[in-house]
Design a protein around this motif. Structure first.
Motif, PDB file in Angstrom:
ATOM      1  N   UNK A  96       0.710  -1.140   0.065  1.00 19.78           N
ATOM      2  CA  UNK A  96       0.037   0.207   0.015  1.00 19.78           C
ATOM      3  C   UNK A  96       0.766   1.235   0.067  1.00 19.78           C
ATOM      4  N   UNK A  97       0.949   1.874  -1.099  1.00 20.21           N
ATOM      5  CA  UNK A  97       1.566   3.242  -1.119  1.00 20.21           C
ATOM      6  C   UNK A  97       1.270   4.048  -0.305  1.00 20.21           C
ATOM      7  N   UNK A  98      -0.109   4.224   0.060  1.00 19.90           N
ATOM      8  CA  UNK A  98      -0.548   5.366   1.202  1.00 19.90           C
ATOM      9  C   UNK A  98      -0.225   5.095   2.475  1.00 19.90           C
ATOM     10  N   UNK A  99       0.530   4.001   2.768  1.00 23.40           N
ATOM     11  CA  UNK A  99       1.153   3.800   4.142  1.00 23.40           C
ATOM     12  C   UNK A  99       2.450   4.310   4.194  1.00 23.40           C
ATOM     13  N   UNK A 100       3.051   4.727   3.231  1.00 22.85           N
ATOM     14  CA  UNK A 100       4.666   5.313   3.257  1.00 22.85           C
ATOM     15  C   UNK A 100       4.719   6.476   4.128  1.00 22.85           C
ATOM     16  N   UNK A 101       3.902   7.577   4.175  1.00 20.94           N
ATOM     17  CA  UNK A 101       4.066   8.846   4.887  1.00 20.94           C
ATOM     18  C   UNK A 101       4.051   8.390   6.494  1.00 20.94           C
ATOM     19  N   UNK A 102       3.128   7.799   6.835  1.00 25.59           N
ATOM     20  CA  UNK A 102       2.848   7.247   8.095  1.00 25.59           C
ATOM     21  C   UNK A 102       4.214   6.422   8.349  1.00 25.59           C
ATOM     22  N   UNK A 103       4.565   5.553   7.971  1.00 28.59           N
ATOM     23  CA  UNK A 103       5.636   4.749   8.240  1.00 28.59           C
ATOM     24  C   UNK A 103       6.835   5.376   8.346  1.00 28.59           C
ATOM     25  N   UNK A 104       7.209   6.424   7.451  1.00 26.67           N
ATOM     26  CA  UNK A 104       8.516   7.289   7.821  1.00 26.67           C
ATOM     27  C   UNK A 104       8.098   8.483   8.638  1.00 26.67           C
ATOM     28  N   UNK A 105       7.186   9.143   8.450  1.00 31.46           N
ATOM     29  CA  UNK A 105       6.871  10.221   9.392  1.00 31.46           C
ATOM     30  C   UNK A 105       6.539   9.967  10.950  1.00 31.46           C
ATOM     31  N   UNK A 106       5.697   9.059  11.040  1.00 28.39           N
ATOM     32  CA  UNK A 106       5.073   8.658  12.235  1.00 28.39           C
ATOM     33  C   UNK A 106       5.792   7.728  13.134  1.00 28.39           C
ATOM     34  N   UNK A 107       6.144   6.460  12.509  1.00 33.15           N
ATOM     35  CA  UNK A 107       6.506   5.330  13.060  1.00 33.15           C
ATOM     36  C   UNK A 107       8.197   5.395  12.945  1.00 33.15           C
ATOM     37  N   UNK A 108       8.571   6.436  11.974  1.00 33.24           N
ATOM     38  CA  UNK A 108      10.269   6.600  12.076  1.00 33.24           C
ATOM     39  C   UNK A 108      10.903   5.393  11.363  1.00 33.24           C
ATOM     40  N   UNK A 109      10.141   4.763  10.355  1.00 30.74           N
ATOM     41  CA  UNK A 109      10.970   3.773   9.806  1.00 30.74           C
ATOM     42  C   UNK A 109      12.159   4.577   8.691  1.00 30.74           C
ATOM     43  N   UNK A 110      13.085   3.984   8.532  1.00 35.21           N
ATOM     44  CA  UNK A 110      13.979   4.629   7.389  1.00 35.21           C
ATOM     45  C   UNK A 110      13.693   4.924   6.153  1.00 35.21           C
ATOM     46  N   UNK A 111      13.115   3.760   5.791  1.00 35.14           N
ATOM     47  CA  UNK A 111      12.726   3.771   4.387  1.00 35.14           C
ATOM     48  C   UNK A 111      11.526   2.764   3.913  1.00 35.14           C
ATOM     49  N   UNK A 112      10.941   2.785   2.829  1.00 40.06           N
ATOM     50  CA  UNK A 112       9.468   2.126   2.373  1.00 40.06           C
ATOM     51  C   UNK A 112       9.783   1.633   1.092  1.00 40.06           C
ATOM     52  N   UNK A 113       9.461   0.270   0.877  1.00 40.33           N
ATOM     53  CA  UNK A 113       9.596  -0.282  -0.139  1.00 40.33           C
ATOM     54  C   UNK A 113       8.052  -0.768  -0.731  1.00 40.33           C
ATOM     55  N   UNK A 114       7.502  -0.483  -1.807  1.00 37.25           N
ATOM     56  CA  UNK A 114       6.343  -0.995  -2.193  1.00 37.25           C
ATOM     57  C   UNK A 114       6.646  -2.360  -2.910  1.00 37.25           C
TER      58      UNK A 114
END
Lengths: 360, 361
Positions: B216-234
């Motif tokens: 889900x591309x729409x999870x990227x913002x939360x993953x990085x900005x809120x949960x603090x993940x360093x990167x996100x792969x679709x």
């Protein structure tokens, strides 16, 4: 104009090669490089016939480039050493296994795990760094960088020792890495061929209880009486199988046909480990439920690094472990390949290269 | 006339149960045992809603016993302790997770891995040793053997603590067991739901560089900005996945839907480990070649033992690892289950039992 196999290197060499996907081998003239400062040249006396040789000559895995001279269970005598070579001298009994070169710089090479180098050069059917292709041990001699040459223990016969260079290390390495060496624990060996029979011998040398898991009832007698397994589980017998569920600490899976992982996972105790070393040409089905419910794992292993291959040979020398072989002449190789395809060998063909390979 | 559930024990209890495979929950009167000499009785304040609850009430695994009171992420306050209880006293804040008992004598129990005891007893929907069915935390009280009760440290809000008891330990345990808790490692997390978001938080707390892998591309913002993940792969983007080949020391795979393993195995460095904590209901296709070439491992893990659950809770309190929750009333639970089925929650529902579960009688 591109050079032919006969002319691309300065030293004339002779062997038997497959030229197409029929996999039929026939006499083949080619050439090898001259000894460099780090190289060891050896006259080949024996070469084991690995199931990978068969897969490769028939292009089962889709990456064969013909002509192919197979053979990566090579033993022989050193005939020449380069100026930088200190570990070997002319006359030494040596072996060469699955790879003849690696990058030597990556993390894996630095940790003596050359088998996991991302740029390995395999002993046959592989592009060398200079672009020419490698040819294996169904041939008269080979020139190899000293790092990839093994010293053969004095007390081990060369013919029966040859299969250790692939079959041996392929089962020894994961047994060490995955901790399958605790005396008294229960090891299952799935499949009783070249890999499987050596796994039994190592298992017993480590003090394990060993059960052979096989679909061939006629293998039971030998497994117990000749190879020393403690028990034999016929995988097609539902009642016997049910009794064996949850009894094994580890399983080495040597089967290269497509087969059920669900059954093997069921045989494992909780926290059990299933290590696959066979190379089926199609994917298998992995049930996740037993992994999660029993914290079991499935893992792979690919032959081994050179340091541990030497360790393995020394271990075999100490415990007198060799393969059970059927010695053949080079001109019997095609029949041997047909028999290997039907698992009709106890348990490894070894080509008597020294006495039967001659240019005719 | 009283039902069997109401009379099989002597302590009147009230909760919400599913009656059939529709999974619809509704008020349910039943009973619990009196506090035995090694038991802890607690008033339930909060209970998390785990995807397993949804699977159990809809009989996904064809083993559910109805009526079924779900809930195994339970937090409450001790109301009574048995005469031999050493670790707890009335008023203590405590939790109960996925198990309420085990055989206590096998090797796994001796090693504090009660979750791998062949005879462990689940908190809800299982046959207890006296033949009655266990009922979980969507209820006003619990009576649990002391060994299976967890102390909740001060500093952890009780509502947020609840999901740690299943989601938390389910990812903490394998991160430790498979050696993926060392600082500086690259850890991938597949799936960003209840388990996934906890995996991100714990892996970061261990000092890892964390990549979320999701469809889900729409999870990227939360993953990085809120949960603090360093990167996100679709995961369906071949170029992105190709670019990350051979970069990860370990991957925690929380996805229970059928999904391809080969791309995930490809993300692992050699000697990397893929840990399954989701349970797809059909086998997945496995290229054995891909494991062999890099000496890679696929392992599984199921919740955790009680000793490590306590360790995990203490770690979470110390390092401020808290689940992200949506607090709901008990009346909302059926709607919550529908939303959970669509993964429409960030990232765990927690039922405010203490304030909203009221017996109608």
């Amino acid at each position: 104009m591109a050079k032919s196999p006969e002319t691309e290197h300065p030293l004339k060499s002779f062997g038997w090669a497959a030229t197409d996907t029929s996999g039929i081998l026939s006499p083949f003239h080619f050439s090898r490089r001259e000894n460099g400062p780090d190289d060891v040249a050896l006259k080949i006396l024996y070469c084991g016939v690995c199931h990978s040789d068969l897969h490769t000559v028939k292009n089962d895995w889709g990456f064969s480039t013909y002509p192919i001279v197979p053979g990566h269970e090579i033993v022989g005598i050193v005939t020449k050493t380069g100026d930088n070579v200190k570990k070997f001298k002319v006359g030494d009994r040596v072996g060469v296994g699955v790879i003849v070169e690696s990058c030597k710089e990556c993390e894996c090479c630095q940790q003596d795990l050359e088998s996991y180098c991302p740029r390995p050069v395999f002993t046959y059917n592989s592009p060398y760094y200079d672009g020419t292709r490698t040819y294996g041990g169904y041939s008269d001699f080979v020139v190899v960088h000293q790092r990839y040459v093994l010293q053969f223990p004095e007390n081990l016969p060369l013919d029966a020792g040859a299969p250790l260079l692939c079959a041996g290390i392929t089962v020894y390495s994961p047994m060490i890495y995955y901790g399958m060496t605790e005396p008294g624990k229960h090891l299952g060996v799935a499949g009783l061929g070249g890999l499987g029979h050596v796994a039994i011998k190592f298992g017993k040398a480590f003090g394990l209880k060993v059960t052979v898991i096989s679909s061939s009832p006629n293998k039971e007698f030998e497994a117990i009486n000749k190879l020393g397994a403690d028990s034999f589980l016929l995988s097609t017998d539902p009642a016997k199988f049910k009794e064996a569920i949850g009894t094994m600490d580890y399983i080495i899976d040597t089967i290269s046909a497509v087969h059920s992982l669900n059954s093997l996972l069921a045989l494992l105790k909780l926290n059990g480990k299933l290590v696959t070393v066979g190379l089926p040409s199609k994917p298998l089905e992995l049930p996740v439920f037993p992994l999660v419910m029993g914290r079991k794992l499935i893992a792979g292993s690919n032959f081994g690094g050179l340091k541990e291959t030497q360790e393995m040979l020394d271990f075999c020398g100490k415990h007198n472990i060799t393969a059970d072989i059927e010695l053949i002449k080079i001109d019997q190789i095609n029949t041997a390949m047909e028999r290997l395809a039907k698992s009709d060998v106890k348990y490894r063909f070894v080509i008597d290269v020294g006495n039967s390979l001659s240019t005719s | 006339m009283a039902t069997q559930a109401e009379v099989e024990h002597s302590r009147k209890t009230f909760g919400w149960a599913a009656r059939d495979t529709s999974g619809i929950l509704s008020p349910f009167n039943f009973s619990r045992r009196q506090t035995g000499e090694t038991d802890v009785a607690l008033k339930v304040l909060y209970c998390g809603v785990c995807h397993t609850d949804l699977s159990m009430i809809t009989n996904k695994w064809a083993s559910s016993i109805y009526p079924l009171v779900p809930g195994h992420e339970i937090v409450g306050v001790v109301t009574e302790v048995g005469s031999k209880v050493q670790k707890f006293k009335v008023g203590d804040k405590v939790g109960v997770g996925y198990l309420v008992d085990s055989c206590r004598s096998c090797q796994n129990c001796d090693d504090n891995f009660e979750n791998y005891c062949p005879n462990y007893i689940m908190t809800s929907g299982a046959k207890y040793i006296d033949g009655t069915t266990t009922h979980g935390g969507f209820s006003d009280s619990m009576v649990v053997e002391e060994r299976f009760v967890i102390s909740i440290p001060d500093g952890l809000p009780l509502d947020a603590a609840a999901p740690l008891l299943c989601a938390g330990i389910t990812v903490y345990s394998p991160l430790k067991y498979y050696g993926l808790d060392k600082p500086g490692l690259n850890i991938g997390v597949v799936g960003l739901g209840g388990l996934g978001h906890m995996a991100v938080k714990f892996a970061k707390a261990f000092g890892a560089t964390v990549t979320v892998i999701s469809t889900s591309p729409n999870k990227k913002k939360e993953a990085i900005e809120h949960l603090g993940a360093h990167s996100f792969l679709i995961s369906r983007d071949q170029d992105q996945m190709q670019g990350a080949l051979g970069t990860m020391d370990g991957i925690i795979d929380t996805v229970s839907a059928i999904h391809p393993l080969l791309p995930l195995i490809g993300l692992l460095k050699s000697h990397g480990k893929l840990v399954m904590v989701g349970i797809p209901e059909k086998p997945l296709e496995l290229s054995v070649f891909s494991l062999i070439l890099g000496r890679k491992t696929i392992g599984g893990s199921l919740v955790g033992g009680l000793k490590e659950t306590q360790e995990m809770i203490d770690f979470a309190a110390k390092h401020n690892v808290k689940p992200d929750i949506e607090v709901i009333t008990i009346d909302y639970v059926n709607t919550a289950m529908e939303r959970l089925l669509k993964a429409d929650v960030k990232y765990r529902f927690v039922i405010d039992i203490g304030n909203t579960l009221k017996s109608s009688s």
